[in-house]
Design a protein around this motif. Structure first.
Motif, PDB file in Angstrom:
ATOM      1  N   LEU A  40       0.818  -1.212   0.000  1.00  0.00           N
ATOM      2  CA  LEU A  40       0.000   0.000   0.000  1.00  0.00           C
ATOM      3  C   LEU A  40       0.852   1.261   0.000  1.00  0.00           C
ATOM      4  CD1 LEU A  40      -2.887  -0.903   2.475  1.00  0.00           C
ATOM      5  CD2 LEU A  40      -2.672  -1.398   0.036  1.00  0.00           C
ATOM      6  N   TYR A  41       2.049   1.165   0.547  1.00  0.00           N
ATOM      7  CA  TYR A  41       2.955   2.318   0.598  1.00  0.00           C
ATOM      8  C   TYR A  41       4.317   1.897   0.056  1.00  0.00           C
ATOM      9  CZ  TYR A  41      -0.532   4.186   3.843  1.00  0.00           C
ATOM     10  OH  TYR A  41      -1.698   4.617   4.418  1.00  0.00           O
ATOM     11  N   GLU A  42       5.008   2.830  -0.591  1.00  0.00           N
ATOM     12  CA  GLU A  42       6.334   2.523  -1.125  1.00  0.00           C
ATOM     13  C   GLU A  42       7.331   2.235  -0.007  1.00  0.00           C
ATOM     14  OE1 GLU A  42       7.891   5.241  -3.939  1.00  0.00           O
ATOM     15  OE2 GLU A  42       6.131   5.184  -5.234  1.00  0.00           O
ATOM     16  N   GLY A  43       7.219   2.933   1.087  1.00  0.00           N
ATOM     17  CA  GLY A  43       8.101   2.707   2.225  1.00  0.00           C
ATOM     18  C   GLY A  43       7.285   2.330   3.445  1.00  0.00           C
ATOM     19  N   ASP A  44       7.658   2.913   4.580  1.00  0.00           N
ATOM     20  CA  ASP A  44       6.924   2.639   5.816  1.00  0.00           C
ATOM     21  C   ASP A  44       5.513   3.212   5.736  1.00  0.00           C
ATOM     22  OD1 ASP A  44       9.163   1.450   6.882  1.00  0.00           O
ATOM     23  OD2 ASP A  44       9.815   3.245   7.965  1.00  0.00           O
ATOM     24  N   ALA A  45       4.550   2.443   6.216  1.00  0.00           N
ATOM     25  CA  ALA A  45       3.193   2.965   6.351  1.00  0.00           C
ATOM     26  C   ALA A  45       3.159   3.958   7.504  1.00  0.00           C
ATOM     27  CB  ALA A  45       2.213   1.819   6.601  1.00  0.00           C
ATOM     28  N   PRO A  72       1.313  -3.171   5.327  1.00  0.00           N
ATOM     29  CA  PRO A  72       0.052  -3.632   4.741  1.00  0.00           C
ATOM     30  C   PRO A  72       0.153  -3.790   3.227  1.00  0.00           C
ATOM     31  CG  PRO A  72      -0.091  -1.322   5.390  1.00  0.00           C
ATOM     32  CD  PRO A  72       1.197  -1.837   5.950  1.00  0.00           C
ATOM     33  N   LEU A  73      -0.616  -4.745   2.708  1.00  0.00           N
ATOM     34  CA  LEU A  73      -0.511  -5.065   1.290  1.00  0.00           C
ATOM     35  C   LEU A  73      -1.805  -5.657   0.756  1.00  0.00           C
ATOM     36  CD1 LEU A  73      -0.246  -8.412   1.168  1.00  0.00           C
ATOM     37  CD2 LEU A  73       2.059  -7.926   1.923  1.00  0.00           C
ATOM     38  N   LEU A  74      -1.825  -5.817  -0.561  1.00  0.00           N
ATOM     39  CA  LEU A  74      -2.931  -6.467  -1.258  1.00  0.00           C
ATOM     40  C   LEU A  74      -2.395  -7.625  -2.078  1.00  0.00           C
ATOM     41  CD1 LEU A  74      -4.730  -3.297  -2.692  1.00  0.00           C
ATOM     42  CD2 LEU A  74      -5.659  -4.801  -0.912  1.00  0.00           C
ATOM     43  N   TYR A  75      -3.186  -8.716  -2.151  1.00  0.00           N
ATOM     44  CA  TYR A  75      -2.926  -9.795  -3.090  1.00  0.00           C
ATOM     45  C   TYR A  75      -4.018  -9.736  -4.169  1.00  0.00           C
ATOM     46  CZ  TYR A  75       0.360 -11.932   0.219  1.00  0.00           C
ATOM     47  OH  TYR A  75       1.424 -12.177   1.047  1.00  0.00           O
ATOM     48  N   PRO A  76      -3.660  -9.381  -5.398  1.00  0.00           N
ATOM     49  CA  PRO A  76      -4.682  -9.238  -6.441  1.00  0.00           C
ATOM     50  C   PRO A  76      -5.028 -10.562  -7.127  1.00  0.00           C
ATOM     51  CG  PRO A  76      -2.562  -8.471  -7.256  1.00  0.00           C
ATOM     52  CD  PRO A  76      -2.340  -8.898  -5.843  1.00  0.00           C
ATOM     53  N   TYR A  77      -6.295 -10.828  -7.245  1.00  0.00           N
ATOM     54  CA  TYR A  77      -6.812 -11.949  -8.038  1.00  0.00           C
ATOM     55  C   TYR A  77      -7.606 -11.334  -9.188  1.00  0.00           C
ATOM     56  CZ  TYR A  77      -5.505 -15.196  -4.318  1.00  0.00           C
ATOM     57  OH  TYR A  77      -4.791 -15.946  -3.417  1.00  0.00           O
ATOM     58  N   LEU A  78      -7.083 -11.469 -10.405  1.00  0.00           N
ATOM     59  CA  LEU A  78      -7.675 -10.793 -11.555  1.00  0.00           C
ATOM     60  C   LEU A  78      -8.387 -11.780 -12.464  1.00  0.00           C
ATOM     61  CD1 LEU A  78      -4.669  -8.449 -12.404  1.00  0.00           C
ATOM     62  CD2 LEU A  78      -6.634  -7.967 -10.940  1.00  0.00           C
ATOM     63  N   PRO A  79      -9.513 -11.380 -13.036  1.00  0.00           N
ATOM     64  CA  PRO A  79     -10.220 -12.270 -13.969  1.00  0.00           C
ATOM     65  C   PRO A  79      -9.378 -12.565 -15.201  1.00  0.00           C
ATOM     66  CG  PRO A  79     -11.587 -10.394 -13.317  1.00  0.00           C
ATOM     67  CD  PRO A  79     -10.195 -10.100 -12.856  1.00  0.00           C
ATOM     68  N   ALA A  80      -9.653 -13.672 -15.841  1.00  0.00           N
ATOM     69  CA  ALA A  80      -8.985 -13.992 -17.100  1.00  0.00           C
ATOM     70  C   ALA A  80      -9.263 -12.883 -18.108  1.00  0.00           C
ATOM     71  CB  ALA A  80      -9.474 -15.335 -17.638  1.00  0.00           C
ATOM     72  N   GLU A  81      -8.262 -12.601 -18.915  1.00  0.00           N
ATOM     73  CA  GLU A  81      -8.400 -11.518 -19.887  1.00  0.00           C
ATOM     74  C   GLU A  81      -9.590 -11.786 -20.808  1.00  0.00           C
ATOM     75  OE1 GLU A  81      -5.528  -8.836 -22.791  1.00  0.00           O
ATOM     76  OE2 GLU A  81      -4.745 -10.577 -21.733  1.00  0.00           O
ATOM     77  N   GLY A  82     -10.420 -10.782 -20.973  1.00  0.00           N
ATOM     78  CA  GLY A  82     -11.621 -10.915 -21.785  1.00  0.00           C
ATOM     79  C   GLY A  82     -12.865 -11.235 -20.986  1.00  0.00           C
ATOM     80  N   ARG A 147      -6.594   3.337   2.244  1.00  0.00           N
ATOM     81  CA  ARG A 147      -5.469   3.428   1.313  1.00  0.00           C
ATOM     82  C   ARG A 147      -5.631   2.406   0.176  1.00  0.00           C
ATOM     83  NH1 ARG A 147      -1.186   6.763  -0.344  1.00  0.00           N
ATOM     84  NH2 ARG A 147       0.462   5.446  -1.218  1.00  0.00           N
ATOM     85  N   ALA A 148      -6.118   1.219   0.494  1.00  0.00           N
ATOM     86  CA  ALA A 148      -6.333   0.196  -0.539  1.00  0.00           C
ATOM     87  C   ALA A 148      -7.369   0.662  -1.559  1.00  0.00           C
ATOM     88  CB  ALA A 148      -6.770  -1.111   0.115  1.00  0.00           C
ATOM     89  N   ILE A 149      -8.434   1.285  -1.087  1.00  0.00           N
ATOM     90  CA  ILE A 149      -9.460   1.797  -2.009  1.00  0.00           C
ATOM     91  C   ILE A 149      -8.850   2.847  -2.925  1.00  0.00           C
ATOM     92  CG2 ILE A 149     -11.624   3.086  -2.163  1.00  0.00           C
ATOM     93  CD1 ILE A 149     -12.358   1.847   0.597  1.00  0.00           C
ATOM     94  N   ARG A 150      -8.094   3.766  -2.353  1.00  0.00           N
ATOM     95  CA  ARG A 150      -7.473   4.824  -3.161  1.00  0.00           C
ATOM     96  C   ARG A 150      -6.493   4.232  -4.175  1.00  0.00           C
ATOM     97  NH1 ARG A 150      -8.644   9.574   0.054  1.00  0.00           N
ATOM     98  NH2 ARG A 150      -8.466   9.150   2.302  1.00  0.00           N
ATOM     99  N   LEU A 151      -5.682   3.254  -3.727  1.00  0.00           N
ATOM    100  CA  LEU A 151      -4.670   2.665  -4.606  1.00  0.00           C
ATOM    101  C   LEU A 151      -5.324   1.984  -5.810  1.00  0.00           C
ATOM    102  CD1 LEU A 151      -1.533   0.684  -3.523  1.00  0.00           C
ATOM    103  CD2 LEU A 151      -3.032  -0.226  -5.285  1.00  0.00           C
ATOM    104  N   ILE A 152      -6.340   1.189  -5.560  1.00  0.00           N
ATOM    105  CA  ILE A 152      -6.994   0.489  -6.667  1.00  0.00           C
ATOM    106  C   ILE A 152      -7.674   1.486  -7.599  1.00  0.00           C
ATOM    107  CG2 ILE A 152      -8.840  -1.148  -7.259  1.00  0.00           C
ATOM    108  CD1 ILE A 152      -8.123  -2.617  -4.644  1.00  0.00           C
ATOM    109  N   ARG A 153      -8.238   2.532  -7.040  1.00  0.00           N
ATOM    110  CA  ARG A 153      -8.852   3.557  -7.886  1.00  0.00           C
ATOM    111  C   ARG A 153      -7.783   4.246  -8.746  1.00  0.00           C
ATOM    112  NH1 ARG A 153     -13.035   5.466  -4.308  1.00  0.00           N
ATOM    113  NH2 ARG A 153     -14.485   4.093  -5.418  1.00  0.00           N
ATOM    114  N   ALA A 154      -6.606   4.481  -8.169  1.00  0.00           N
ATOM    115  CA  ALA A 154      -5.528   5.134  -8.918  1.00  0.00           C
ATOM    116  C   ALA A 154      -5.003   4.245 -10.035  1.00  0.00           C
ATOM    117  CB  ALA A 154      -4.396   5.523  -7.974  1.00  0.00           C
ATOM    118  N   ARG A 155      -5.060   2.936  -9.821  1.00  0.00           N
ATOM    119  CA  ARG A 155      -4.516   1.994 -10.812  1.00  0.00           C
ATOM    120  C   ARG A 155      -5.617   1.222 -11.531  1.00  0.00           C
ATOM    121  NH1 ARG A 155       0.679  -0.674  -7.629  1.00  0.00           N
ATOM    122  NH2 ARG A 155       1.613   1.299  -6.962  1.00  0.00           N
TER     123      ARG A 155
END
Length: 587
Positions: A40-45, A72-82, A147-155
């Protein structure tokens, strides 16, 4: 047909189903078995200064139980492309704020959602009630979710997500912070230097699965639509409390749907191999998402009308840090693209971009079938590989695979990726380093690589099991090169050869003797002309190619130790021979 209205009070009174309480499921996962983490953060939260290097703990057993979270972190599970729907959900496991039970309350439901077109992100947040913890629920655990909500919205673009359809789901203690996120949010700081901090922290929906401390829930009229699921046999503040919470949301005018399962207690989550009505709560959630127009009736072609492209997973995505896929693009006909499936770690806001590798096949064939393990493995280490040949030929060969290809296809592919990198709507927008390009190929494809190497955009050339013939080849389809083309090389060159039994060995050694104006390395492994491409992960050729590419295209100068000097790694390896010349320093 969906059975539930947008706002519904639904009591599932199904008789004869086994009680689902806290139990055990499959063996706990190690980090290496999970998707690549996104911090969630590049360095220390904030609030964890100087603590990021303290390792988290993963308790052995049948469920992944995590403690001592300081980064803190996220593990992304993404749908198959398409199959992307554009919807995303952050999944916050429970554990009483002293641990995270993240298999049945995290990774298992996340996988299920991804299989149904919903991008899911398992959140590891800081624990406020762990022994000696200095964290609080409202500042740190809730702050991590914001922060997770903001990060996913940014990306959102990176992950093919609609930034207006990002929500949260919490189990037990995770349900507490999920509920609070729907009551305490802000629009972001438009003046922030951090692009993530500029984003809104408001979730577009909330899902509460047997959430704890429901007495704290005070929804507002602008709280997002909410889905609730709990068990009749749970403790009183949940089994009865959810009915009271539903009424609070109803009075606040928040669209809400409630499911209470008569044969369930606390902690049912989603467990592999379990059945019964309570295990269908995920399907009821998906139905509800469809009713709320969060989930379209049909899979989207992709946010921004991106064309659906077929994808192939080879050797489980490779062994590199970025799980790779082989795919295609309608605007690049006749080529296969090997690349990391998740492109979010690359780009203008990241520490790295993807170098480019242009690949020509043996026999100048119209298929990467013989080299797919090798190319896929390279892609998994952070490269975009543009290989001549149709994607279909990776799985099935027919007459088209024997069609001869043209060297010009490689430069056309380079032109294409440069345009895509600069096109705002492209998946590759800002993610490719168009100044770092390798021309590479095997046998006849190696001649194609040499033929395009005079192009000033080429940063290095890698010739595999190939060399310029003494006289131009009379064979149709093979580049009719003369030795004089070697004088036009302008960047470092690596030859990876199969030893004296390689039919191209003498041609390659002659090339090496002729080149005196650019750095050049000759490596040989006595395996013959076929190389090791078809072996698992491309065999012994792969680490040599990767070391060179990382050195030349990523600036990892330590990799020179594999090639240069009498004590180089290859010089000390009895299976390999190596020669190098024209370097400023040979040591």
């Amino acid at each position: 047909m969906r059975k539930h209205p947008i706002v519904a009070f639904h009591l599932s009174l199904i008789v004869g189903v086994a009680l689902f309480g806290v139990g055990r499921s499959s063996q706990a996962q190690s980090d290496s078995e999970l998707p690549q983490a996104v911090y969630l953060y590049e360095g220390d939260a904030p609030g964890s200064e100087g603590m990021s290097d303290i390792p988290k703990q993963v308790r052995p057993g049948s469920d992944r139980v995590v403690t001592s979270v300081h980064r803190p972190l996220l593990y992304p599970y993404l749908p198959a492309e398409g199959t992307e729907s554009g919807m995303a959900v952050i999944v916050a496991p429970g554990g009483g704020h002293n641990s995270l039970w993240s298999t049945h309350e995290g990774h298992t439901p996340a996988k299920y959602f991804a299989e149904h077109g919903i991008a899911a992100f398992v959140l590891e947040y800081r624990l406020a009630e762990e022994k000696d913890s200095k964290y609080t629920v409202d500042e740190h655990a809730l702050g991590d979710l914001h922060r997770a909500i903001r990060l996913i919205r940014a990306r959102a673009k990176d992950w093919q997500i609609d930034p207006r359809r990002i929500g949260v789901m919490g189990f037990s203690a995770g349900g507490e912070i999920a509920a609070l996120s729907g009551m305490r949010f802000d629009a972001g700081d438009e003046n922030a230097k951090d692009s993530i901090a500029k984003q809104s922290s408001r979730p577009d929906f909330v899902a509460l699965i047997y959430p704890g401390r429901s007495h704290r829930f005070e929804p507002k009229k602008d709280s997002p639509p909410t889905f609730i699921a709990a068990g009749f046999g749970d403790r009183r503040d949940i089994a009865e409390g959810m009915a009271e919470v539903y009424l609070k949301y109803k009075r606040a005018g928040v669209p809400t749907e409630l499911h209470i399962y008569s044969n369930a207690g606390h902690g049912f989550g989603l467990r592999e191999g379990k059945s019964g009505s309570v295990m269908k709560w995920v399907d009821r959630f998906i139905d509800w998402a469809g009713d709320r127009k969060l989930l379209p009736a049909e899979p989207m072609a992709g946010v921004g009308n991106r064309v659906r492209n077929k994808e192939v997973i080879i050797e489980e995505g490779g062994t590199g840090p970025y799980s790779a896929i082989a795919t295609e693009d309608a605007s690049l006909p006749g080529m296969t693209i090997f690349r990391p499936r998740d492109l979010s770690p690359f780009g203008d806001n990241q520490i790295q971009k993807l170098p480019i590798l242009l690949w020509g096949n043996g026999a100048c064939a119209n298929t990467t079938q013989e080299h797919k393990n090798f190319l896929n493995e390279i892609a998994s280490h952070g490269y975009v590989v543009l290989g001549i040949g149709l994607l279909d030929q990776i799985e099935k060969r027919d007459e088209t695979s024997r069609q001869k290809t043209q060297t010009s296809q490689l430069l056309s592919a380079l032109d294409w990726i440069i345009v895509e990198s600069g096109r705002a709507e492209s998946l590759f927008s800002g993610k490719v380093d168009t100044t770092k390009v390798a021309a590479m190929g095997m046998s006849c494809g190696g001649l194609q690589a040499i033929e395009i190497s005079p192009d000033p955009r080429i940063s290095t050339t890698v010739v595999c099991n190939s060399g310029v013939l003494p006289n131009p080849s009379p064979l149709p389809g093979m580049p009719a090169l003369k030795k004089e083309i070697l004088e036009k090389l302008h960047a470092p060159v690596l030859y990876i050869m199969g030893g004296p039994s390689d039919i191209a060995y003498n041609n390659a050694m002659d090339d090496f003797s002729r080149v005196s104006h650019v750095p050049i390395v000759m490596t040989n492994l006595d395996v013959g002309h076929g190389g090791t491409y078809g072996r698992p992960h491309g065999g012994k050729f792969t680490p040599v190619a990767l070391a060179w590419l990382d050195w030349q295209l990523k600036g990892e100068s330590e990799n020179s130790k594999m090639f240069l000097g009498s004590n180089s790694m290859l010089a000390k390896d009895p299976d390999w021979s190596v020669e190098a010349k024209n370097f400023k320093s040979q040591e």
